[in-house]
Design an enzyme around this catalytic site. Structure first.
Site, mmCIF file in Angstrom:
data_model
loop_
_atom_site.group_PDB
_atom_site.id
_atom_site.type_symbol
_atom_site.label_atom_id
_atom_site.label_comp_id
_atom_site.label_asym_id
_atom_site.label_seq_id
_atom_site.Cartn_x
_atom_site.Cartn_y
_atom_site.Cartn_z
ATOM 1 C CG ASP A 20 -20.495 -10.280 33.632
ATOM 2 O OD1 ASP A 20 -21.644 -10.359 34.103
ATOM 3 O OD2 ASP A 20 -19.463 -10.528 34.277
ATOM 4 C CG LEU A 21 -22.727 -6.038 26.862
ATOM 5 C CD1 LEU A 21 -23.237 -7.209 26.043
ATOM 6 C CD2 LEU A 21 -23.781 -4.950 26.891
ATOM 7 C CG HIS A 22 -17.154 -10.523 28.571
ATOM 8 N ND1 HIS A 22 -16.689 -11.184 27.465
ATOM 9 C CD2 HIS A 22 -17.910 -11.418 29.252
ATOM 10 C CE1 HIS A 22 -17.125 -12.424 27.463
ATOM 11 N NE2 HIS A 22 -17.885 -12.597 28.548
ATOM 12 C CB ALA A 23 -14.097 -8.423 24.717
ATOM 13 C CB ALA A 26 -19.347 -5.837 23.912
#
Length: 92
Positions: A20-23, A26
Site C-alpha cells: 500500500d502507498l503508506h508512509a 510514499a
C-alpha cells in the site's frame, strides 16, 4: 509511455499486490520526485497528487494492486517518468 497535447508524458503502473502507498513507500516516492526538475503528478482512485507532497501522496489511498498514473512535465520529464514509474512498480 504516452505524450499528451500539452507536452506532458504519462504512464500507468500497478502497485505490487502486497504494497500500500503508506508512509514509508510514499516517502520514497516524494524523495525520488524531489530529485527531478520535472513536475510529477500521480493519479489513483479518482484523486490527484503532487508527488513532492507526502500528504497528497498519502491521500491518494492507493493500495496493493491499484493502478497509478504518473504524469511528468518540464525539463527531464522522461527521466522523471522512468524513475518514479520504476520505483512504484518495485516498492516492497
Amino acid at each position: 509511455m504516452s505524450a499528451s497535447s500539452n507536452g506532458s508524458l504519462r504512464r500507468t503502473v500497478v502497485l505490487p499486490a502486497d504494497v500500500d502507498l503508506h508512509a514509508r513507500p510514499a516517502g520514497a516516492v516524494v524523495r525520488a520526485a524531489a530529485q527531478h526538475e520535472a513536475a510529477v503528478t500521480l493519479r489513483s482512485n479518482g484523486r490527484q497528487a503532487d508527488a513532492r507532497s507526502i500528504l497528497q501522496v498519502l491521500a491518494l489511498g492507493a493500495t496493493g494492486g491499484s493502478s497509478v498514473e504518473v504524469e511528468t512535465n518540464g525539463t527531464g520529464a522522461s527521466a522523471a517518468l522512468d524513475a518514479i514509474s520504476g520505483l512504484l512498480e518495485t516498492l516492497a
